[in-house]
Every structure is written in structure tokens, then in C-alpha cells.
Enzyme design. Structure first.
Site, PDB file in Angstrom:
ATOM      1  N   ASP A  15      -2.375  -7.311  -6.551  1.00 27.19           N
ATOM      2  CA  ASP A  15      -2.541  -6.562  -8.078  1.00 27.19           C
ATOM      3  C   ASP A  15      -3.875  -6.050  -8.068  1.00 27.19           C
ATOM      4  O   ASP A  15      -4.647  -6.598  -7.738  1.00 27.19           O
ATOM      5  CB  ASP A  15      -1.927  -7.484  -9.146  1.00 27.19           C
ATOM      6  CG  ASP A  15      -1.784  -6.593 -10.427  1.00 27.19           C
ATOM      7  OD1 ASP A  15      -1.743  -5.414 -10.168  1.00 27.19           O
ATOM      8  OD2 ASP A  15      -1.213  -7.290 -11.378  1.00 27.19           O
ATOM      9  N   TRP A  28      -9.158  -1.431 -10.193  1.00 23.50           N
ATOM     10  CA  TRP A  28     -10.313  -1.231  -9.514  1.00 23.50           C
ATOM     11  C   TRP A  28     -10.888   0.178  -9.344  1.00 23.50           C
ATOM     12  O   TRP A  28     -11.992   0.453  -9.656  1.00 23.50           O
ATOM     13  CB  TRP A  28      -9.828  -1.894  -8.086  1.00 23.50           C
ATOM     14  CG  TRP A  28     -10.995  -2.006  -6.911  1.00 23.50           C
ATOM     15  CD1 TRP A  28     -12.165  -3.086  -6.743  1.00 23.50           C
ATOM     16  CD2 TRP A  28     -11.398  -0.891  -5.999  1.00 23.50           C
ATOM     17  NE1 TRP A  28     -12.910  -2.767  -5.820  1.00 23.50           N
ATOM     18  CE2 TRP A  28     -12.320  -1.658  -5.420  1.00 23.50           C
ATOM     19  CE3 TRP A  28     -10.951   0.189  -5.591  1.00 23.50           C
ATOM     20  CZ2 TRP A  28     -13.237  -0.859  -4.094  1.00 23.50           C
ATOM     21  CZ3 TRP A  28     -11.396   0.949  -4.702  1.00 23.50           C
ATOM     22  CH2 TRP A  28     -12.677   0.385  -3.946  1.00 23.50           C
ATOM     23  N   HIS A  42      -5.599   1.904  -3.859  1.00 23.53           N
ATOM     24  CA  HIS A  42      -4.424   1.626  -2.892  1.00 23.53           C
ATOM     25  C   HIS A  42      -4.913   1.658  -1.626  1.00 23.53           C
ATOM     26  O   HIS A  42      -4.751   0.779  -0.817  1.00 23.53           O
ATOM     27  CB  HIS A  42      -3.061   2.452  -3.215  1.00 23.53           C
ATOM     28  CG  HIS A  42      -2.495   2.272  -4.288  1.00 23.53           C
ATOM     29  ND1 HIS A  42      -2.110   1.085  -5.077  1.00 23.53           N
ATOM     30  CD2 HIS A  42      -2.052   3.200  -5.348  1.00 23.53           C
ATOM     31  CE1 HIS A  42      -1.542   1.169  -6.233  1.00 23.53           C
ATOM     32  NE2 HIS A  42      -1.147   2.427  -6.282  1.00 23.53           N
ATOM     33  N   THR A  73      11.169  -2.672  -6.817  1.00 21.00           N
ATOM     34  CA  THR A  73      12.099  -1.911  -7.214  1.00 21.00           C
ATOM     35  C   THR A  73      11.685  -1.213  -8.510  1.00 21.00           C
ATOM     36  O   THR A  73      12.037   0.062  -8.626  1.00 21.00           O
ATOM     37  CB  THR A  73      13.544  -2.485  -7.581  1.00 21.00           C
ATOM     38  OG1 THR A  73      13.324  -3.692  -8.170  1.00 21.00           O
ATOM     39  CG2 THR A  73      14.250  -3.044  -6.084  1.00 21.00           C
ATOM     40  N   LEU A 123       1.643 -14.598  14.353  1.00 21.78           N
ATOM     41  CA  LEU A 123       1.936 -14.713  12.917  1.00 21.78           C
ATOM     42  C   LEU A 123       2.895 -13.861  12.585  1.00 21.78           C
ATOM     43  O   LEU A 123       3.292 -12.732  13.097  1.00 21.78           O
ATOM     44  CB  LEU A 123       0.658 -13.980  12.271  1.00 21.78           C
ATOM     45  CG  LEU A 123       0.738 -13.558  10.707  1.00 21.78           C
ATOM     46  CD1 LEU A 123       0.590 -14.897   9.855  1.00 21.78           C
ATOM     47  CD2 LEU A 123      -0.709 -12.520  10.477  1.00 21.78           C
TER      48      LEU A 123
HETATM   49  C1  FPP Z   1      -0.600  -3.030  -7.371  1.00 22.82           C
HETATM   50  O1  FPP Z   1      -1.644  -2.631  -8.007  1.00 22.82           O
HETATM   51  C2  FPP Z   1      -0.531  -2.801  -6.163  1.00 22.82           C
HETATM   52  C3  FPP Z   1       0.673  -2.105  -5.428  1.00 22.82           C
HETATM   53  C4  FPP Z   1       1.928  -1.796  -6.510  1.00 22.82           C
HETATM   54  C5  FPP Z   1       0.849  -1.512  -4.126  1.00 22.82           C
HETATM   55  C6  FPP Z   1       0.110  -2.502  -3.075  1.00 22.82           C
HETATM   56  C7  FPP Z   1       0.116  -1.598  -1.953  1.00 22.82           C
HETATM   57  C8  FPP Z   1      -1.066  -1.713  -1.033  1.00 22.82           C
HETATM   58  C9  FPP Z   1      -2.230  -2.391  -1.369  1.00 22.82           C
HETATM   59  C10 FPP Z   1      -1.188  -0.549   0.069  1.00 22.82           C
HETATM   60  C11 FPP Z   1      -0.042  -0.656   0.884  1.00 22.82           C
HETATM   61  C12 FPP Z   1       0.245  -1.820   1.722  1.00 22.82           C
HETATM   62  C13 FPP Z   1       0.460  -1.994   2.796  1.00 22.82           C
HETATM   63  C14 FPP Z   1       1.253  -3.214   3.179  1.00 22.82           C
HETATM   64  C15 FPP Z   1       0.159  -1.222   4.026  1.00 22.82           C
HETATM   65  P1  FPP Z   1      -1.586  -1.726  -9.370  1.00 22.82           P
HETATM   66  O2  FPP Z   1      -1.552  -0.343  -9.089  1.00 22.82           O
HETATM   67  O3  FPP Z   1      -0.293  -2.307 -10.321  1.00 22.82           O
HETATM   68  O4  FPP Z   1      -2.865  -2.105 -10.100  1.00 22.82           O
HETATM   69  P2  FPP Z   1      -3.138  -1.959 -11.469  1.00 22.82           P
HETATM   70  O5  FPP Z   1      -2.291  -3.039 -12.100  1.00 22.82           O
HETATM   71  O6  FPP Z   1      -4.631  -2.119 -11.763  1.00 22.82           O
HETATM   72  O7  FPP Z   1      -2.790  -0.707 -12.060  1.00 22.82           O
END
Ligand code: FPP
Length: 249
Positions: free
Chosen positions: A21, A26, A38, A67, A132
Site C-alpha cells: 500500500d 508516495w 505504481h 476485486t 521461491l
Molecule cells: C496500493 O497502493 C497498490 C496497489 C493497489 C497496486 C500494487 C501494484 C504494484 C506494486 C505494481 C504492479 C505489481 C506487480 C506484481 C508487478 P495505493 O495505490 O492504494 O496507494 P495509496 O493508498 O497511497 O493511494
């Protein structure tokens, strides 16, 4: 700050799960678009995989798309899917060379076609690897997973392959998507929120929970080693009392 030399290598969790998260916050702190966060998050994914291998962790589960995440703005959803496809294309050779096996949980058929296909191809390519196991939770909902397992148990009973008295926790676990994967010993959620958000609700029953304020794009090797050091200070009692744990050690 802990280093790998401070860790007890006999007490490394076999399975660590992550709720990644804070990418959006960030990026916002840097005056950037959420997708910039991301993309930086993908670098943390790489670092965490590498560190898991270094520490001898056998299973890593990453909550990459729930989802509920479909409700985000469409450009963010599209950007996340593209990042996933690109990350697989860029990393699968190295993952394979390093003995990483890719698995998924969640309904990956519900992902865009190119995403689904690249996942199937990477899973097939890496299926015999043993160093892994990397499990990506994609289009995942723990409640949906539990409902599906309940329906599967019902079907087995209808087909007279299972009686209600035989429906143990072990049998129910075997009907979940995680059937061949041990439960996580440690769950790490970054970015300050202290909740589970529909992730591995059955499997986390006895898992140690660690919440850190670090945003996911800043969570790299050092932070992971610190988290393992924190885990090693805890006493896992599984409902027993401390003295019983000491005598079984
Ligand atoms: C949450 O941060 C993050 C996600 C919903 C997506 C996670 C995805 C990645 C790290 C990139 C792709 C993954 C792989 C496995 C290659 P948020 O957007 O909810 O952050 P916020 O709460 O600060 O808005």
C-alpha cells in the site's frame, strides 16, 4: 537497523504475505501521478523477491490487485495492468534463471486478455522451479475464495464424496486456491493503514501482522530485513501459554 547477520537463519518465516500500500501517496508527496508510484512499486517488488531468495523464504504472496480495485479511475486500472504485463515481460527470464515459480490466486480470467495470457505463459514456463514460489493475488477477494470453497464442499457432499462430519479445517483449506501453499507466518502491510482489506482471511488466522508507515515504493531490502528481525522477536503461542511454547522449543 538490522542486517542479515543479526537474523536467526533458523527462524526465517517460510511464507511472507504483503499488502503493498501507499504507491499513490508516495507519488503525491513527490507531486507526481499515481502511476509513477505504481511504477516505483514494481522496483520494490523486485527488491523484495531478491531479498526473499537471499533469506531462504519459500513463499511470497503479493496483493497486487483486489476485486475492489476495479472501482479506481479507468486510466489507473489500465496503467496497472500494463505495468503488470511489462513487469512479466521484463523479469520472467531472470525469475526463471533464479528458480522462481510464479503462481496466482484470484480470478485471472477476469483480467484483460494480454494480461491473462502473459500470466499463463510465465506460470507455465516457471512451473518446475523450486527456489521461491511467488504468488500474485490478482482480481482477488478472500470472501469470494471462501464462498467458492463452501460451494465446492457442498458439491462434494451432493456427490457423496464428502460427509459433513469429515469437513475438517484441513479439508476446507484444500478447497481454497491456496491449497498447496502453507499459511503465511508473517503479513506485512505498508503505508500506515492497519487493516486486512479482504486478503487471505482464512489463511491469516495465526499469522503475525506487521504494519509499517513506510510507503510501498520505499520498502526495499533493509525494510524487509527489519521486518524479519521484528518477527523473530515475537512469541507465537497458537493459543497456548508462554511456558508451553518454551518446553516445545
Ligand atoms: C496500493 O497502493 C497498490 C496497489 C493497489 C497496486 C500494487 C501494484 C504494484 C506494486 C505494481 C504492479 C505489481 C506487480 C506484481 C508487478 P495505493 O495505490 O492504494 O496507494 P495509496 O493508498 O497511497 O493511494
Amino acid at each position: 537497523m538490522s542486517t542479515i547477520n543479526n537474523l536467526d537463519l533458523q527462524n526465517i518465516p517460510r511464507h511472507v504475505a504483503f499488502i503493498m500500500d501507499g504507491n499513490g501517496r508516495w507519488a503525491k508527496n513527490k507531486g507526481q501521478h499515481r502511476l509513477f508510484g505504481h511504477a516505483a512499486g514494481v522496483e520494490s517488488v523486485k527488491s523484495v523477491i531478491q531479498t526473499a531468495r537471499e533469506l531462504g523464504i519459500s513463499y511470497l504472496t503479493l496483493y497486487a490487485f483486489s476485486t475492489e480495485n476495479w472501482a479506481r479511475p479507468s486510466d489507473e486500472v489500465e496503467g496497472l495492468m500494463n505495468l503488470l504485463v511489462d513487469a512479466i515481460a521484463n523479469e520472467v527470464d531472470e525469475m526463471h534463471a533464479n528458480g522462481v515459480r510464479l503462481l496466482t490466486i484470484g480470478d485471472i480470467q477476469g483480467l484483460p486478455g494480454n494480461c491473462h495470457e502473459s500470466l499463463l505463459s510465465a506460470m507455465n514456463r516457471t512451473k518446475d522451479n523450486t527456489a521461491l514460489t511467488l504468488i500474485l493475488a490478482l482480481n482477488y477477494s478472500a470472501r469470494q475464495e471462501i464462498i467458492k470453497a463452501a460451494l465446492a464442499a457442498h458439491q462434494l457432499m451432493q456427490d457423496a464424496q464428502l460427509s459433513s462430519t469429515d469437513l475438517s479445517e484441513q479439508v476446507f483449506s484444500s478447497l481454497l486456491q491456496t491449497k498447496d501453499i502453507p499459511d503465511p507466518e508473517l503479513l506485512i502491510r505498508t503505508s500506515g493503514e492497519c487493516r486486512i482489506s479482504n486478503f487471505l482471511l482464512w489463511q491469516l488466522s495465526y499469522t503475525e501482522l506487521l504494519f509499517t508507515d513506510t510507503h510501498w515504493p520505499d520498502f526495499r531490502r533493509e525494510a524487509f530485513i527489519d521486518a524479519i528481525a521484528n518477527f523473530q522477536k515475537r512469541e507465537r503461542r497458537f493459543g497456548m501459554v508462554s511456558e508451553q511454547i518454551q518446553t516445545t522449543k
